[in-house]
Enzyme design. Structure first.
Site, PDB file in Angstrom:
ATOM      1  N   LYS A  15       0.834  -1.213   0.000  1.00 30.97           N
ATOM      2  CA  LYS A  15       0.000   0.000   0.000  1.00 30.97           C
ATOM      3  C   LYS A  15       0.864   1.257   0.000  1.00 30.97           C
ATOM      4  CE  LYS A  15      -1.993  -1.087   3.958  1.00 30.97           C
ATOM      5  NZ  LYS A  15      -1.311  -2.363   4.269  1.00 30.97           N
ATOM      6  N   ARG A 173      -0.739  -8.593  13.458  1.00 35.04           N
ATOM      7  CA  ARG A 173      -1.275  -7.636  12.469  1.00 35.04           C
ATOM      8  C   ARG A 173      -2.034  -8.365  11.359  1.00 35.04           C
ATOM      9  NH1 ARG A 173       4.082  -5.042  10.941  1.00 35.04           N
ATOM     10  NH2 ARG A 173       2.908  -3.960   9.318  1.00 35.04           N
TER      11      ARG A 173
HETATM   12  P1  AP5 Z   1       4.860  -1.526   1.956  1.00 33.73           P
HETATM   13  O1  AP5 Z   1       4.545  -0.704   0.764  1.00 33.73           O
HETATM   14  O2  AP5 Z   1       5.546  -0.882   3.099  1.00 33.73           O
HETATM   15  O3  AP5 Z   1       3.531  -2.324   2.445  1.00 33.73           O
HETATM   16  P2  AP5 Z   1       2.245  -1.799   3.215  1.00 33.73           P
HETATM   17  O4  AP5 Z   1       1.057  -2.447   2.576  1.00 33.73           O
HETATM   18  O5  AP5 Z   1       2.254  -0.310   3.300  1.00 33.73           O
HETATM   19  O6  AP5 Z   1       2.479  -2.497   4.601  1.00 33.73           O
HETATM   20  P3  AP5 Z   1       2.369  -1.909   6.084  1.00 33.73           P
HETATM   21  O7  AP5 Z   1       3.117  -2.869   6.936  1.00 33.73           O
HETATM   22  O8  AP5 Z   1       2.749  -0.473   6.141  1.00 33.73           O
HETATM   23  O9  AP5 Z   1       0.832  -2.064   6.337  1.00 33.73           O
HETATM   24  P4  AP5 Z   1       0.118  -2.018   7.684  1.00 33.73           P
HETATM   25  O10 AP5 Z   1      -1.286  -1.949   7.223  1.00 33.73           O
HETATM   26  O11 AP5 Z   1       0.431  -3.130   8.607  1.00 33.73           O
HETATM   27  O12 AP5 Z   1       0.733  -0.740   8.422  1.00 33.73           O
HETATM   28  P5  AP5 Z   1       0.209   0.745   8.634  1.00 33.73           P
HETATM   29  O13 AP5 Z   1       1.372   1.637   8.732  1.00 33.73           O
HETATM   30  O14 AP5 Z   1      -0.861   1.075   7.672  1.00 33.73           O
HETATM   31  O15 AP5 Z   1       5.729  -2.775   1.441  1.00 33.73           O
HETATM   32  C1  AP5 Z   1       6.245  -3.725   2.359  1.00 33.73           C
HETATM   33  C2  AP5 Z   1       7.626  -4.192   1.909  1.00 33.73           C
HETATM   34  O16 AP5 Z   1       7.515  -4.889   0.680  1.00 33.73           O
HETATM   35  C3  AP5 Z   1       8.631  -3.067   1.670  1.00 33.73           C
HETATM   36  O17 AP5 Z   1       9.878  -3.503   2.121  1.00 33.73           O
HETATM   37  C4  AP5 Z   1       8.634  -2.878   0.141  1.00 33.73           C
HETATM   38  O18 AP5 Z   1       9.880  -2.422  -0.321  1.00 33.73           O
HETATM   39  C5  AP5 Z   1       8.296  -4.283  -0.349  1.00 33.73           C
HETATM   40  N1  AP5 Z   1       7.491  -4.281  -1.569  1.00 33.73           N
HETATM   41  C6  AP5 Z   1       6.398  -3.522  -1.838  1.00 33.73           C
HETATM   42  N2  AP5 Z   1       5.876  -3.808  -3.040  1.00 33.73           N
HETATM   43  C7  AP5 Z   1       6.636  -4.792  -3.565  1.00 33.73           C
HETATM   44  C8  AP5 Z   1       6.590  -5.554  -4.779  1.00 33.73           C
HETATM   45  N3  AP5 Z   1       5.651  -5.350  -5.715  1.00 33.73           N
HETATM   46  N4  AP5 Z   1       7.538  -6.503  -4.977  1.00 33.73           N
HETATM   47  C9  AP5 Z   1       8.509  -6.753  -4.032  1.00 33.73           C
HETATM   48  N5  AP5 Z   1       8.596  -6.073  -2.863  1.00 33.73           N
HETATM   49  C10 AP5 Z   1       7.668  -5.105  -2.631  1.00 33.73           C
HETATM   50  O19 AP5 Z   1      -0.479   0.648  10.068  1.00 33.73           O
HETATM   51  C11 AP5 Z   1       0.313   0.412  11.213  1.00 33.73           C
HETATM   52  C12 AP5 Z   1      -0.525   0.494  12.466  1.00 33.73           C
HETATM   53  O20 AP5 Z   1      -1.122   1.807  12.584  1.00 33.73           O
HETATM   54  C13 AP5 Z   1      -1.719  -0.465  12.563  1.00 33.73           C
HETATM   55  O21 AP5 Z   1      -1.324  -1.727  13.032  1.00 33.73           O
HETATM   56  C14 AP5 Z   1      -2.603   0.277  13.553  1.00 33.73           C
HETATM   57  O22 AP5 Z   1      -2.122   0.179  14.853  1.00 33.73           O
HETATM   58  C15 AP5 Z   1      -2.451   1.738  13.111  1.00 33.73           C
HETATM   59  N6  AP5 Z   1      -3.407   2.126  12.075  1.00 33.73           N
HETATM   60  C16 AP5 Z   1      -3.104   2.574  10.821  1.00 33.73           C
HETATM   61  N7  AP5 Z   1      -4.225   2.847  10.125  1.00 33.73           N
HETATM   62  C17 AP5 Z   1      -5.261   2.573  10.966  1.00 33.73           C
HETATM   63  C18 AP5 Z   1      -6.666   2.633  10.811  1.00 33.73           C
HETATM   64  N8  AP5 Z   1      -7.237   3.027   9.665  1.00 33.73           N
HETATM   65  N9  AP5 Z   1      -7.432   2.268  11.865  1.00 33.73           N
HETATM   66  C19 AP5 Z   1      -6.880   1.866  13.032  1.00 33.73           C
HETATM   67  N10 AP5 Z   1      -5.558   1.761  13.232  1.00 33.73           N
HETATM   68  C20 AP5 Z   1      -4.750   2.123  12.207  1.00 33.73           C
END
Ligand code: AP5
Ligand code: MG
Length: 217
Positions: A15, A173
């Site tokens: 994402k 998660r």
């Molecule tokens: P990356 O792009 O970082 O993946 P992502 O989908 O953004 O993963 P996240 O871990 O950030 O998602 P999340 O939902 O757990 O965390 P968030 O910060 O939203 O890619 C991952 C890796 O893969 C990278 O190393 C990248 O280089 C690699 N990669 C990407 N695409 C690739 C490809 N095509 N091929 C190969 N490699 C690739 O949320 C964190 C916390 O915040 C939650 O747990 C919660 O506590 C809170 N939170 C956030 N939003 C909310 C909400 N709406 N409601 C309640 N709590 C919330």
């Protein structure tokens, strides 16, 4: 009509990676609730402590707090022509709020699911590193930095590991995603607004598919 692009995907689905590309190339601002909350968690007040503890545990932050964050951020001028939501909505209550917000702002919602299987998600999250200066994302398995553990764009800046990217936290998660967020796929499917993209493909290919979806509307 301008659009709100919603990226739905498990932790590590890509994402953030794709939202950054969309922001750079299509000039639609990336709104990452995870990033906004992580920044807010750095303050020295009780709310920051609460957010920090929930994020570190891999649990969701309360709906009302996240909803406020999104309301404030999407009301800014730079979102006039739309935006890309990275990590929001994540519960049905958040999705309901987004309907209201989109109607008020006269925007359409397009939801895109980034499909990635469990084994890949584990490597994507536990292998992730990021630059504390520019936020550029790396992965020790899939996209290693040119020089050991430092940013390609900022020489000498050591890459960091997110507090919730340990194997144990990733498991929590992923479970939270299955329970709270996966039902959103059905929700958007039923109203004919869900598109699906194979998130295991190379990032440029994933981006091209997303760009097509966004341009088609
Ligand atoms: P990356 O792009 O970082 O993946 P992502 O989908 O953004 O993963 P996240 O871990 O950030 O998602 P999340 O939902 O757990 O965390 P968030 O910060 O939203 O890619 C991952 C890796 O893969 C990278 O190393 C990248 O280089 C690699 N990669 C990407 N695409 C690739 C490809 N095509 N091929 C190969 N490699 C690739 O949320 C964190 C916390 O915040 C939650 O747990 C919660 O506590 C809170 N939170 C956030 N939003 C909310 C909400 N709406 N409601 C309640 N709590 C919330
Ligand atoms: Mg992310």
């Amino acid at each position: 009509m301008s659009k709100i692009i919603v990226l739905i995907g498990a932790p590590g689905a890509g994402k953030g990676t794709q939202a950054r590309l969309i922001q750079e190339r299509l000039k639609l601002p990336q709104i990452s609730t995870g990033d906004i909350l992580r920044a807010r968690a750095e303050a020295a007040d009780p709310l920051a402590g609460e957010i920090r503890a929930l994020q570190a545990a891999g649990k969701l932050v309360p709906d009302d707090l996240v909803i406020r964050v999104v309301q404030e951020r999407t009301a800014r001028e730079d979102c006039r022509d739309g935006c890309v939501l990275d990590g929001f909505p994540r519960t049905l209550a958040q999705a309901a709020m987004l309907e209201q917000l989109a109607a008020d702002q006269r925007k359409d919602i397009i939801a895109v699911a980034l499909d990635v299987p469990f084994e890949v998600l584990e490597k994507r999250t536990t292998g992730r590193r990021s630059c504390p200066v520019c936020g550029e994302l790396y992965n020790i398995y899939f996209k290693p930095p040119k020089s050991d553990e430092t940013c390609d764009r900022h020489r000498g800046v050591k890459l960091v590991i997110r507090a919730d990217d340990s194997e144990e936290k990733v498991r929590v998660r992923l479970k939270t995603y299955e329970q709270e967020t996966r039902p959103l796929l059905d929700y958007y499917e039923k109203s004919g607004r869900l598109r699906r993209v194979d998130g295991t493909k190379e990032r440029e290919i994933v981006y091209q598919e997303l760009e097509e979806i966004i341009k088609e509307g």
